[in-house]
Design a protein around this motif. Structure first.
Motif, PDB file in Angstrom:
ATOM      1  N   ASN A 154       0.826  -1.209   0.000  1.00  0.00           N
ATOM      2  CA  ASN A 154       0.000   0.000   0.000  1.00  0.00           C
ATOM      3  C   ASN A 154       0.861   1.261   0.000  1.00  0.00           C
ATOM      4  O   ASN A 154       0.486   2.283  -0.567  1.00  0.00           O
ATOM      5  N   GLN A 166       1.077   4.007  -3.368  1.00  0.00           N
ATOM      6  CA  GLN A 166       0.903   5.462  -3.286  1.00  0.00           C
ATOM      7  C   GLN A 166       1.889   6.183  -4.194  1.00  0.00           C
ATOM      8  O   GLN A 166       1.642   7.291  -4.629  1.00  0.00           O
ATOM      9  N   PHE A 222      -6.799   4.739 -15.586  1.00  0.00           N
ATOM     10  CA  PHE A 222      -7.423   3.622 -16.291  1.00  0.00           C
ATOM     11  C   PHE A 222      -8.180   4.112 -17.522  1.00  0.00           C
ATOM     12  O   PHE A 222      -8.661   5.248 -17.570  1.00  0.00           O
ATOM     13  N   PHE A 225     -14.700   7.620  -8.368  1.00  0.00           N
ATOM     14  CA  PHE A 225     -15.597   7.216  -7.287  1.00  0.00           C
ATOM     15  C   PHE A 225     -16.926   7.939  -7.482  1.00  0.00           C
ATOM     16  O   PHE A 225     -17.044   9.135  -7.254  1.00  0.00           O
ATOM     17  N   HIS A 270     -19.712   8.176  -6.065  1.00  0.00           N
ATOM     18  CA  HIS A 270     -20.514   8.781  -5.000  1.00  0.00           C
ATOM     19  C   HIS A 270     -19.883  10.060  -4.455  1.00  0.00           C
ATOM     20  O   HIS A 270     -20.409  10.660  -3.530  1.00  0.00           O
ATOM     21  N   VAL A 282      -5.549   7.868   3.234  1.00  0.00           N
ATOM     22  CA  VAL A 282      -4.282   7.149   3.080  1.00  0.00           C
ATOM     23  C   VAL A 282      -3.119   7.969   3.620  1.00  0.00           C
ATOM     24  O   VAL A 282      -2.308   7.493   4.405  1.00  0.00           O
ATOM     25  N   ALA A 284      -9.281   1.071  -8.551  1.00  0.00           N
ATOM     26  CA  ALA A 284      -8.874   2.468  -8.426  1.00  0.00           C
ATOM     27  C   ALA A 284      -8.480   2.776  -6.985  1.00  0.00           C
ATOM     28  O   ALA A 284      -7.456   3.415  -6.733  1.00  0.00           O
ATOM     29  N   ALA A 285      -9.293   2.303  -6.038  1.00  0.00           N
ATOM     30  CA  ALA A 285      -9.003   2.578  -4.628  1.00  0.00           C
ATOM     31  C   ALA A 285      -7.679   1.944  -4.220  1.00  0.00           C
ATOM     32  O   ALA A 285      -6.839   2.580  -3.572  1.00  0.00           O
ATOM     33  N   ARG A 286      -7.467   0.685  -4.629  1.00  0.00           N
ATOM     34  CA  ARG A 286      -6.215   0.013  -4.266  1.00  0.00           C
ATOM     35  C   ARG A 286      -5.023   0.684  -4.930  1.00  0.00           C
ATOM     36  O   ARG A 286      -3.941   0.769  -4.355  1.00  0.00           O
ATOM     37  N   SER A 287      -5.224   1.179  -6.173  1.00  0.00           N
ATOM     38  CA  SER A 287      -4.098   1.799  -6.887  1.00  0.00           C
ATOM     39  C   SER A 287      -3.639   3.078  -6.187  1.00  0.00           C
ATOM     40  O   SER A 287      -2.525   3.528  -6.380  1.00  0.00           O
ATOM     41  N   LEU A 288      -4.520   3.656  -5.364  1.00  0.00           N
ATOM     42  CA  LEU A 288      -4.137   4.867  -4.631  1.00  0.00           C
ATOM     43  C   LEU A 288      -3.479   4.531  -3.296  1.00  0.00           C
ATOM     44  O   LEU A 288      -3.124   5.429  -2.531  1.00  0.00           O
ATOM     45  N   GLY A 289      -3.356   3.251  -3.010  1.00  0.00           N
ATOM     46  CA  GLY A 289      -2.690   2.851  -1.776  1.00  0.00           C
ATOM     47  C   GLY A 289      -3.650   2.557  -0.627  1.00  0.00           C
ATOM     48  O   GLY A 289      -3.217   2.394   0.509  1.00  0.00           O
ATOM     49  N   MET A 290      -4.932   2.507  -0.919  1.00  0.00           N
ATOM     50  CA  MET A 290      -5.867   2.150   0.151  1.00  0.00           C
ATOM     51  C   MET A 290      -5.762   0.653   0.428  1.00  0.00           C
ATOM     52  O   MET A 290      -5.652  -0.151  -0.494  1.00  0.00           O
ATOM     53  N   SER A 291      -5.822   0.297   1.711  1.00  0.00           N
ATOM     54  CA  SER A 291      -5.902  -1.121   2.051  1.00  0.00           C
ATOM     55  C   SER A 291      -7.284  -1.616   1.633  1.00  0.00           C
ATOM     56  O   SER A 291      -8.176  -0.820   1.360  1.00  0.00           O
ATOM     57  N   LYS A 324      -9.898  -0.191   3.962  1.00  0.00           N
ATOM     58  CA  LYS A 324     -10.223   1.216   3.695  1.00  0.00           C
ATOM     59  C   LYS A 324     -11.056   1.357   2.429  1.00  0.00           C
ATOM     60  O   LYS A 324     -11.968   2.168   2.365  1.00  0.00           O
ATOM     61  N   ASN A 349     -14.611   3.066   2.640  1.00  0.00           N
ATOM     62  CA  ASN A 349     -14.748   4.433   2.124  1.00  0.00           C
ATOM     63  C   ASN A 349     -15.292   4.514   0.709  1.00  0.00           C
ATOM     64  O   ASN A 349     -15.854   5.530   0.323  1.00  0.00           O
ATOM     65  N   ILE A 350     -15.075   3.476  -0.065  1.00  0.00           N
ATOM     66  CA  ILE A 350     -15.459   3.544  -1.474  1.00  0.00           C
ATOM     67  C   ILE A 350     -16.631   2.614  -1.794  1.00  0.00           C
ATOM     68  O   ILE A 350     -17.623   3.034  -2.383  1.00  0.00           O
ATOM     69  N   PRO A 393     -20.273   3.019   0.850  1.00  0.00           N
ATOM     70  CA  PRO A 393     -21.183   4.143   0.632  1.00  0.00           C
ATOM     71  C   PRO A 393     -21.961   4.036  -0.679  1.00  0.00           C
ATOM     72  O   PRO A 393     -23.091   4.505  -0.774  1.00  0.00           O
TER      73      PRO A 393
END
Ligand SMILES: Nc1ncnc2c1ncn2[C@@H]1O[C@H](COP(=O)(O)OP(=O)(O)OP(=O)(O)O)[C@@H](O)[C@H]1O
Ligand SMILES: [Mg+2]
Lengths: 255, 225
Positions: free
Chosen positions: A78, A82, A88, A94, A96, A110, B122-129, B132, B136-137, B140
């Protein structure tokens, strides 16, 4: 440290079932370089990019980011992700969250920035891609070009060492590709290190330090644009490039 | 006719005081179902194979048992056997809640699946576990997708809640029944009970629509009205 590449990819292999999609891919990217991957559909370009930031775990091979080995680094992955921004083909915004929230969420969750700092940084990144006036729009309210610029801002916000682009303009209407390519050119000029999969031969020719032609899971040949466009070693490469160049020219004259 | 009116008039306060009990039962079982259903849906969508299988088994089991059977099983069987003494109200809430959990698992699983893998990538590519990213994604968005289907749990549980009569919970039907044995006026009194259920159903659905509108996202999910 001067000659440590930002990204070093060595001998990546990946199979899905008994189909070997990547059959040993190696390359390096130095700081500030743009390396462009081209090649026919289904030759493993997207899989390669995903293997770089471990969204897909390669079966064999290694990836180094600034000299640190990142494959199979479970917990730290992780942290490494970052430092590798990814864009993509289909944006994957996202849905929402508003534009500015799309950018700041990873800063808050993060990077643990406080809300005020994160908001400022997010607005900065939106301005950088010309999206500041759309800060409060939801993804569904954006055009394809705006959506892709937003997804670039989202990735840039993490201050990555390298940006990975997977056909960032392929799902856009021809008249919208320009605004996205402009942002990418600006990044390249600003010294961003980039790996780009694209069919935009004009961009490749202009931005690439080196072009890789991928075919059936390997890099068939590589070289600087001048060489690849004028005297490629393989007939396959020549045919692919000339077909793509024609398509590109048609789009230009249409629009 | 007049006797009917009188019977209703005399019984009404007593029957109406069952409303908080009925609604309490519904609220508790929905909440329990949600508290169990969401994690199970997440486990089924993002967990490993074994977890998924275990959860499927739970869903299959609880969806296959009639409410009344579940209620008797818990009230006369499971809890007494474990030496746990609980009021009929609590047992009913647990039984209805565990069953609702099975349905809510399915509702939320569908919602998570509908989001597609791109959001997670996309979320994982930003470094989210993974945690998370889910919190968060995915969650919701899943809530919003699930809400129309999920809101069905309210009328279902509202109508199901009357089975609690069978173990003596003092909800609307139990009270109505008591008044029938006292007044011998089944028709007006059961009619009154029916009317109360219908009004509760109507009011609840209105409330849910208000919530749906509050959390709607432009261009996401249902069309703008
Ligand atoms: N998760 C997966 N499971 C099974 N097969 C996959 C998976 N991902 C990719 N493939 C297969 O691997 C091959 C290479 O796919 P990939 O998406 O990497 O190609 P590509 O070069 O990016 O193609 P395109 O130009 O169409 O995007 C394809 O045949 C694809 O069907
Ligand atoms: Mg691809």
């Amino acid at each position: 440290m001067n000659n440590t590449p930002v990204l070093k990819v060595q001998d990546i292999h990946k199979s899905f079932g008994n189909v070997e999609v990547l059959r040993g891919v190696s390359f390096e990217v130095e700081k500030g370089e743009t390396k462009v991957f081209i090649g026919p559909s289904g030759t493993g370009k997207s899989t390669l990019l995903k293997c770089i930031n471990q969204l897909t775990i390669p079966d064999r091979g290694n990836v180094w980011l600034n000299g640190r080995e990142i494959v199979h680094s479970h917990v730290k992955i992780n942290l490494y992700r970052q430092q590798m921004g990814m864009v993509f083909q289909n944006f994957f915004l996202f849905d929402h969250l508003t534009a500015v929230r799309n950018v700041e969420i990873s800063l808050i969750k993060v990077k643990r920035m406080n809300r005020k700092e994160a908001r400022e940084k997010a607005m900065e990144e939106l301005s950088r891609v010309g999206m500041a006036d759309k800060a409060n729009s939801y993804p569904a309210e954006l055009s394809g070009g705006q959506a892709q610029r937003l997804s670039i801002a989202r990735a840039l916000a993490m201050d990555p060492e390298v940006m990975l682009f997977d056909e960032p303009t392929s799902s856009l209407d021809p008249e919208l590709t320009g605004e996205v390519l402009d942002v990418m050119r600006k990044l390249a000029r600003g010294g961003m290190t980039m790996v780009v999969v694209t069919h935009e031969m004009g961009f490749a020719r202009w931005a690439a330090n080196e072009i890789f032609f991928m075919d059936e899971g390997v890099i068939l040949e590589s070289g600087p644009p001048a060489e690849m466009f004028t005297r490629p070693r393989f007939e396959r490469t020549r045919r692919f490039i000339s077909r793509m160049t024609e398509l590109y020219a048609e789009e230009q004259s249409d629009g | 006719m007049l006797r009917g009116f009188n019977a209703v008039y005399d019984s009404l306060p007593y029957i109406l005081s069952g409303i908080p009990i009925t609604l309490g039962l519904v609220a508790l079982s929905i909440a329990l179902g949600l508290a169990i259903g969401v994690p199970m849906a997440i486990g089924q969508t993002y967990g490993n194979k074994e977890t998924g299988r275990l959860i499927s088994l739970y869903v299959w089991l609880f969806r296959g048992l009639p409410n009344l059977v579940l209620l008797f099983l818990f009230f006369f069987g499971v809890f007494p056997m474990l030496g746990i003494r609980l009021s009929p109200f609590v047992v009913a809430a647990i039984a209805l809640g565990l069953r609702s959990a099975a349905y809510q698992t399915e509702i939320f699983r569908g919602a998570f699946l509908s989001l597609g893998e791109g959001q997670m990538l996309a979320a994982r590519s930003l470094g989210m576990s993974k945690r998370k990213a889910i919190w968060n994604i995915m969650f919701p968005q899943a809530i919003r997708v699930a809400l129309p289907g999920w809101s069905n749990e309210y009328p279902i549980l509202l109508t199901d809640s009357s089975v609690a009569y069978a173990i003596g919970v003092m909800e609307i039907l139990t009270r109505g029944n008591q008044m029938v044995t006292r007044t011998y006026q089944p028709m007006p009194i059961y009619f009154t009970c029916a009317l109360i259920f219908i009004l509760l159903n109507f009011g609840g659905i209105r409330l849910i629509h208000m919530i749906e509108n509050l959390i709607r996202i432009p261009g996401f999910g249902r069309e703008e009205q």
